[in-house]
Design an enzyme around this catalytic site. Structure first.
Site, PDB file in Angstrom:
ATOM      1  N   GLY A  15      52.540  49.050  39.956  1.00  0.00           N
ATOM      2  CA  GLY A  15      51.324  49.976  40.100  1.00  0.00           C
ATOM      3  C   GLY A  15      50.869  50.349  38.853  1.00  0.00           C
ATOM      4  O   GLY A  15      50.296  51.401  38.793  1.00  0.00           O
ATOM      5  N   ASN A  17      48.412  48.933  37.236  1.00  0.00           N
ATOM      6  CA  ASN A  17      46.901  48.862  37.536  1.00  0.00           C
ATOM      7  C   ASN A  17      46.273  50.020  38.262  1.00  0.00           C
ATOM      8  O   ASN A  17      45.368  50.622  37.878  1.00  0.00           O
ATOM      9  CB  ASN A  17      46.449  47.761  38.153  1.00  0.00           C
ATOM     10  CG  ASN A  17      46.674  46.486  36.946  1.00  0.00           C
ATOM     11  OD1 ASN A  17      45.526  46.382  36.157  1.00  0.00           O
ATOM     12  ND2 ASN A  17      47.506  45.511  37.145  1.00  0.00           N
ATOM     13  N   MET A  93      50.388  41.673  46.617  1.00  0.00           N
ATOM     14  CA  MET A  93      51.022  40.134  46.588  1.00  0.00           C
ATOM     15  C   MET A  93      50.673  39.366  47.970  1.00  0.00           C
ATOM     16  O   MET A  93      51.437  38.402  48.118  1.00  0.00           O
ATOM     17  CB  MET A  93      52.336  40.012  46.272  1.00  0.00           C
ATOM     18  CG  MET A  93      52.475  40.842  44.663  1.00  0.00           C
ATOM     19  SD  MET A  93      51.348  39.740  43.705  1.00  0.00           S
ATOM     20  CE  MET A  93      51.933  40.703  42.159  1.00  0.00           C
ATOM     21  N   ILE A  95      48.048  37.395  50.531  1.00  0.00           N
ATOM     22  CA  ILE A  95      46.808  37.086  50.687  1.00  0.00           C
ATOM     23  C   ILE A  95      46.140  37.308  51.935  1.00  0.00           C
ATOM     24  O   ILE A  95      46.583  37.445  53.064  1.00  0.00           O
ATOM     25  CB  ILE A  95      46.979  35.344  50.667  1.00  0.00           C
ATOM     26  CG1 ILE A  95      47.267  34.867  49.425  1.00  0.00           C
ATOM     27  CG2 ILE A  95      45.595  34.568  51.147  1.00  0.00           C
ATOM     28  CD1 ILE A  95      47.461  33.376  49.009  1.00  0.00           C
ATOM     29  N   ASN A 110      39.732  42.231  43.208  1.00  0.00           N
ATOM     30  CA  ASN A 110      41.080  41.920  42.848  1.00  0.00           C
ATOM     31  C   ASN A 110      41.100  41.658  41.269  1.00  0.00           C
ATOM     32  O   ASN A 110      40.130  41.230  40.705  1.00  0.00           O
ATOM     33  CB  ASN A 110      41.353  40.467  43.519  1.00  0.00           C
ATOM     34  CG  ASN A 110      42.828  40.003  43.118  1.00  0.00           C
ATOM     35  OD1 ASN A 110      43.824  40.851  43.239  1.00  0.00           O
ATOM     36  ND2 ASN A 110      43.216  38.712  42.812  1.00  0.00           N
ATOM     37  N   HIS A 112      43.341  39.609  38.511  1.00  0.00           N
ATOM     38  CA  HIS A 112      44.136  38.501  38.651  1.00  0.00           C
ATOM     39  C   HIS A 112      44.514  38.243  36.702  1.00  0.00           C
ATOM     40  O   HIS A 112      43.564  38.511  35.977  1.00  0.00           O
ATOM     41  CB  HIS A 112      43.430  37.350  38.984  1.00  0.00           C
ATOM     42  CG  HIS A 112      44.267  36.048  39.017  1.00  0.00           C
ATOM     43  ND1 HIS A 112      45.303  35.827  39.781  1.00  0.00           N
ATOM     44  CD2 HIS A 112      44.402  34.953  38.045  1.00  0.00           C
ATOM     45  CE1 HIS A 112      45.963  34.736  39.383  1.00  0.00           C
ATOM     46  NE2 HIS A 112      45.340  34.277  38.373  1.00  0.00           N
ATOM     47  N   ALA A 182      43.497  43.803  28.803  1.00  0.00           N
ATOM     48  CA  ALA A 182      42.594  43.359  29.560  1.00  0.00           C
ATOM     49  C   ALA A 182      42.572  44.201  30.786  1.00  0.00           C
ATOM     50  O   ALA A 182      41.743  44.833  31.297  1.00  0.00           O
ATOM     51  CB  ALA A 182      42.741  41.834  29.809  1.00  0.00           C
ATOM     52  N   GLU A 183      43.704  44.038  31.712  1.00  0.00           N
ATOM     53  CA  GLU A 183      43.718  44.320  32.887  1.00  0.00           C
ATOM     54  C   GLU A 183      43.485  45.751  33.177  1.00  0.00           C
ATOM     55  O   GLU A 183      42.756  46.402  33.840  1.00  0.00           O
ATOM     56  CB  GLU A 183      45.247  44.276  33.806  1.00  0.00           C
ATOM     57  CG  GLU A 183      45.478  42.600  33.868  1.00  0.00           C
ATOM     58  CD  GLU A 183      46.740  42.403  34.579  1.00  0.00           C
ATOM     59  OE1 GLU A 183      46.607  43.024  35.660  1.00  0.00           O
ATOM     60  OE2 GLU A 183      47.511  41.841  34.301  1.00  0.00           O
TER      61      GLU A 183
HETATM   62  C1  GAR Z   1      49.391  42.487  37.640  1.00  0.00           C
HETATM   63  O1  GAR Z   1      49.582  41.719  36.267  1.00  0.00           O
HETATM   64  C2  GAR Z   1      48.241  41.803  38.539  1.00  0.00           C
HETATM   65  O2  GAR Z   1      47.362  41.227  37.528  1.00  0.00           O
HETATM   66  C3  GAR Z   1      49.284  40.708  39.020  1.00  0.00           C
HETATM   67  O3  GAR Z   1      50.412  41.465  39.398  1.00  0.00           O
HETATM   68  C4  GAR Z   1      50.599  42.396  38.379  1.00  0.00           C
HETATM   69  C5  GAR Z   1      50.870  43.671  39.090  1.00  0.00           C
HETATM   70  O4  GAR Z   1      51.134  44.943  38.256  1.00  0.00           O
HETATM   71  N1  GAR Z   1      48.467  40.251  40.238  1.00  0.00           N
HETATM   72  C6  GAR Z   1      48.294  39.299  40.632  1.00  0.00           C
HETATM   73  O5  GAR Z   1      49.153  38.201  40.121  1.00  0.00           O
HETATM   74  C7  GAR Z   1      47.598  38.882  41.930  1.00  0.00           C
HETATM   75  N2  GAR Z   1      47.327  37.301  41.893  1.00  0.00           N
HETATM   76  P1  GAR Z   1      51.183  46.291  38.694  1.00  0.00           P
HETATM   77  O6  GAR Z   1      51.829  46.530  39.922  1.00  0.00           O
HETATM   78  O7  GAR Z   1      51.596  46.950  37.593  1.00  0.00           O
HETATM   79  O8  GAR Z   1      49.700  46.775  38.649  1.00  0.00           O
END
Ligand code: GAR
Length: 203
Positions: A15, A17, A93, A95, A110, A112, A182-183
């Site tokens: 979590g 993000n 995770m 779809i 979303n 990515h 980035a994210e």
């Molecule tokens: C993040 O890097 C996100 O972009 C990726 O999983 C991670 C989750 O981290 N998502 C994907 O790959 C979806 N296709 P977080 O739980 O710390 O946010």
């Protein structure tokens, strides 16, 4: 002043993000969306602790042992009960089916961890994305925020940010840099952009 767009964040893991969204809300840079609900498909997701600490309602809908239809019915019922208008997939995770994404057309975003259309689609998630980028030998990767449609990672792009690959990178060091550079920046910014546009369309 219209009230902020009620937003749900769907998570499966750590979590970070979600945390970036919580921090943006606290800092006042995320103002057009309100983080109203966090749904996890995993009981043990640390993201749930982050949500609770921030005073956001949490729900768990486990996918295991359920049909896709049943799983989505349960998620959909929670979204409706809470009056959710926008959905953020933040490290979620699972779809989602075309039936679900159609119901929320241009209402699901979303994040990515690559520059779409590289290293995306079915089977590309989490560390696997960074492993693939390093194996290919690209010199630049990054992150993408996009709308979610029936094609995995195939919806319209909202924002992207590039990140340099460094000598000696491992999937883990690269994942961390892509998140930090980035994210955690483009996810809150994209949510603000989409929510602000939604509010403007209602004026
Ligand atoms: C993040 O890097 C996100 O972009 C990726 O999983 C991670 C989750 O981290 N998502 C994907 O790959 C979806 N296709 P977080 O739980 O710390 O946010």
């Amino acid at each position: 002043m219209l009230s902020p767009v009620k937003t749900a964040v769907l998570v499966s893991g750590g979590g970070t993000n979600l945390q970036a969204l919580i921090d943006a809300a606290a800092a006042g840079t995320l103002k057009s969306a309100r983080l109203s609900l966090v749904i996890s498909d995993k009981e043990s997701a640390f993201a749930l602790e982050r949500a609770k600490k921030a005073g956001i309602s949490t729900e768990v809908v486990v996918k295991k042992g359920k049909t896709q239809e049943r799983f989505e019915e349960e998620v959909g019922a929670l979204l409706e009960k809470n009056g959710i208008e926008l959905i953020v997939l933040a490290g979620f995770m699972c779809i989602l089916s075309g039936a679900f994404t159609k119901k929320y057309e241009n209402r699901i975003i979303n994040v990515h961890p690559s520059l779409i259309p590289s290293f995306c689609g079915k089977g590309f998630y989490g560390l696997k994305v960074h492993e693939a980028a390093l194996a290919y030998g690209v010199k630049v990767t990054g992150a993408t925020v996009h709308f979610v449609n029936e094609i995995p990672d195939g919806g319209k792009i909202i924002m992207q940010k590039a990140v340099e690959i460094e000598e000696g990178d491992t999937p883990e060091t690269l994942q961390r840099r892509v998140m930090e550079q980035a994210e955690w920046k483009i996810l809150p910014a994209s949510l603000e952009k989409v929510a602000a546009e939604l509010l403007r369309s209602r004026e």
